[in-house]
Design a protein around this motif. Sequence first.
Motif, PDB file in Angstrom:
ATOM      1  N   GLU A 158       0.912  -1.302  -0.103  1.00 23.44           N
ATOM      2  CA  GLU A 158       0.009   0.004   0.125  1.00 23.44           C
ATOM      3  C   GLU A 158       0.846   1.154  -0.122  1.00 23.44           C
ATOM      4  O   GLU A 158       0.347   2.261   0.718  1.00 23.44           O
ATOM      5  CB  GLU A 158      -1.122  -0.039   1.271  1.00 23.44           C
ATOM      6  N   SER A 159       1.979   1.058  -0.710  1.00 27.69           N
ATOM      7  CA  SER A 159       2.894   2.357  -0.574  1.00 27.69           C
ATOM      8  C   SER A 159       3.526   2.906   0.895  1.00 27.69           C
ATOM      9  O   SER A 159       3.721   3.769   0.836  1.00 27.69           O
ATOM     10  CB  SER A 159       2.411   3.272  -1.462  1.00 27.69           C
ATOM     11  N   THR A 160       3.271   2.018   1.640  1.00 26.97           N
ATOM     12  CA  THR A 160       3.568   2.155   3.097  1.00 26.97           C
ATOM     13  C   THR A 160       4.507   0.982   3.681  1.00 26.97           C
ATOM     14  O   THR A 160       4.092   0.341   4.440  1.00 26.97           O
ATOM     15  CB  THR A 160       2.351   2.681   4.138  1.00 26.97           C
ATOM     16  N   ALA A 161       5.806   1.117   3.285  1.00 29.12           N
ATOM     17  CA  ALA A 161       6.588  -0.239   3.561  1.00 29.12           C
ATOM     18  C   ALA A 161       6.797  -0.337   5.091  1.00 29.12           C
ATOM     19  O   ALA A 161       6.892  -1.184   5.606  1.00 29.12           O
ATOM     20  CB  ALA A 161       8.018  -0.001   2.692  1.00 29.12           C
ATOM     21  N   ALA A 162       6.820   0.970   5.637  1.00 33.74           N
ATOM     22  CA  ALA A 162       7.085   1.082   7.151  1.00 33.74           C
ATOM     23  C   ALA A 162       6.242  -0.033   8.102  1.00 33.74           C
ATOM     24  O   ALA A 162       6.477  -0.146   9.076  1.00 33.74           O
ATOM     25  CB  ALA A 162       7.557   2.146   7.820  1.00 33.74           C
ATOM     26  N   THR A 163       4.925   0.155   7.735  1.00 31.94           N
ATOM     27  CA  THR A 163       3.895  -0.669   8.380  1.00 31.94           C
ATOM     28  C   THR A 163       3.331  -1.583   7.642  1.00 31.94           C
ATOM     29  O   THR A 163       3.677  -2.864   8.057  1.00 31.94           O
ATOM     30  CB  THR A 163       2.928   0.418   8.789  1.00 31.94           C
ATOM     31  N   VAL A 164       2.653  -1.402   6.463  1.00 29.74           N
ATOM     32  CA  VAL A 164       1.979  -2.441   5.680  1.00 29.74           C
ATOM     33  C   VAL A 164       2.920  -3.362   5.278  1.00 29.74           C
ATOM     34  O   VAL A 164       3.001  -4.774   5.289  1.00 29.74           O
ATOM     35  CB  VAL A 164       1.277  -2.115   4.765  1.00 29.74           C
ATOM     36  N   GLY A 165       4.314  -2.919   4.698  1.00 30.18           N
ATOM     37  CA  GLY A 165       5.368  -3.770   4.149  1.00 30.18           C
ATOM     38  C   GLY A 165       5.917  -4.905   4.993  1.00 30.18           C
ATOM     39  O   GLY A 165       6.231  -5.788   4.762  1.00 30.18           O
ATOM     40  N   ILE A 166       6.058  -4.072   6.332  1.00 26.82           N
ATOM     41  CA  ILE A 166       6.990  -4.802   7.498  1.00 26.82           C
ATOM     42  C   ILE A 166       5.845  -6.073   7.766  1.00 26.82           C
ATOM     43  O   ILE A 166       6.541  -7.298   7.710  1.00 26.82           O
ATOM     44  CB  ILE A 166       7.217  -4.006   8.596  1.00 26.82           C
ATOM     45  N   ALA A 167       4.647  -5.866   7.634  1.00 28.77           N
ATOM     46  CA  ALA A 167       3.894  -6.982   8.188  1.00 28.77           C
ATOM     47  C   ALA A 167       3.756  -8.101   6.938  1.00 28.77           C
ATOM     48  O   ALA A 167       3.856  -9.296   6.933  1.00 28.77           O
ATOM     49  CB  ALA A 167       2.166  -6.573   8.063  1.00 28.77           C
TER      50      ALA A 167
END
Lengths: 419, 288
Positions: free
Chosen positions: A88-97
């Motif tokens: 979702e272009s938010t690696a720091a949160t969604v990407g980590i999950a």
Amino acid sequence: MQARTTAKTIAGAALGLAMTALLASRPAAAQDKTVTMGAILPLSGLFSTLGPPERDAMQMAVEKINAGGGFAVDGQKYKLALKVLDDESTAATVGIAAFRQLVQVDNVPVLVLADNTRNYASLLQRFPLPLLNILDSTYPSILDVDKHVFLLRSDTPAYVPGAVWYLANVLHKKRIAWIGSAADPYSTGIETWVKKAAAEYGVEIVADVNYPPGTTNFSPFIQTAMAAKPDAIYLGGVTQEVLPVAKQLFQAGIRDLPVFHNSGATPTQAKQIIGEDLYNDVMATNYDFAGTLPETSDNPATKTFYKDFLARYKEYPDDLTMWAYDAPYVLIGAMQKAGSVTDREKIYQAMLTQTVPPETISGWMPADGGKLFHGRDAQTLSEGVRWCTATKTIAPAFLYFMDGLKVTDQKIVENGCGG
Amino acid sequence: MLQQALVNGVVLGALFALLGVGLTLVYGVMDVPNFAQAGVVTLGAYIMVTLHQAAHWPFFLAVAGGVVAAGLISVATERFAYRFVRTRPLAAPAVALGLLLILDNSALELWGGDHVSLTPPYGAGLIQLGGMTVPAVGVALVLTAAVSMLLLWLLLTRTGIGRAIRAVSQNPEAAATLGIELERQYVTAFFISGVLAGLAAFAYAPTYAVFPYMADGVIFDGFVVVILGGLGNVWGAALGGILLGLVESLSAVYVSAAYQTAIGFVVLLLVIVLRPAGLFATTARRVA
């Protein structure tokens, strides 16, 4: 009548049982196992122009591999599967999950990424596995993040200076206004190399403007840049950052200066983001410098990919789609060389020395000994394209390879638009 | 350079004002910080794009459809969410943020994450004013904001609907005692706020792009405007919008482009410290 029906039923059941037994008695090797490669891509959000074509290209390669019977590792036949999660272009949160899901839960042997590699540094230290990035050419290089990171494209210094060289030596422009995104490492990396190249080629950066994150009205930044009276504009960032600025430049009446960027924007994306009525006029002065394009390749396999992708997805494939298409072949090659589909360390070691897989289409320029990776970076020629208003599409303007800040293997295409 | 910066500031300020007026109207009536307004802007813009490009409606008819739809979506937020926390104002911000997530993600689910364009027939137009160049889309934005606020002012001051909304804003219990139906005024205020969000979508989308989070950033500027102008003060929001637009534009050109937004918030902090009721506060609470 009743007896005949019963007999038919019994015969059918017997036939079914026989078939089942026959199938069950097939050799073990014929029951292909499946290897799943994981990928975390921006399918939505700010960078969503990047993820979907990469997913589609990888899926095409996976289907082709499986249609050809899969692949063999150490005598065992395998099918390949692709599991893509959206960051979702938010690696720091969604990407980590997503990383945790693929690496810890699904236990994939290899992972493909597209951007924001630095967000995964600590996880990569705890759960090391071969990580193939098919896009992230930020500067400083993501290859510094971890030894397990490989880059399946030329890094920033390999293509950005060529754009400045072209500006200075072909278009004879000497005053660049830079407008970039302060929060995007891709943009700031390009800016670094535009400045280095400008100093080398005698070009002056007359304005240096970086807009803060979340900016949607660029008029003050455009005004600041234009006050320096540039003869060319260089935009930093990805497609969804660059094209809105290009649109507002046009809307502000700046319509005769060359606009350079390294976005890899396709005609389809330009039409979608800028709008059908405007995009051809907005893009008329645009030049885009990045990897080579399948559309302009001489390689028959690449041309076939171009036609197949365009027909299937109604979208012009660009450089990143070629790199994505090649990714499954690279990973299969590494697993075959490693003799394992599960041992992450062995696969990593194999990647370091593997040669260019013959099925790849990006035109990889091999390192010494025919190795795919120069260290951990795979490299191709770079290409500058220009917009053709008559056909509303792009055409090659410049093919080149960078040796430091020296342009080598250059080919200036004078009449790419054909008219 | 100064003149161009001023013109840019007015264009930017017109957008802030348009957003701020809708926010302050709802706040004045219900004490709700309506963050969900950003989601209404987004859905309104997507509906305009869909009606124009997929259903092939003429541009301005598609815009009208999107504006009405935005009004109805705004009403739905009141009917299905805000009305349940009317007597619990501390819960309102959480509900507002939740609604924003729902609306944004609805857009993401329905239309995907790609940027798309809403291009008006005058999208390539340029207007020369003296030595300055103003994009036609910027002129349209200023005109839309000016006409909207004028009509809103006439509605609030010259009609029974407006008087009822103002009465509820000043003292709902007294208004109810006088026979004013509170529920109807809440719905009306949200509908007007939604229409203003739709108009903001029409004015804003052609300058940038339509995507699920298109208004999430700019809505914070709308709240700065509301606080600058005084909570619940429509004209204050209008003037606060122009002021903030000018501050951001001038600071980007003369101070630092990188701190453009930050300087807007510095102004906000100064106002909160020095004049907590807002620059244009009055002794009586009002929405006109």
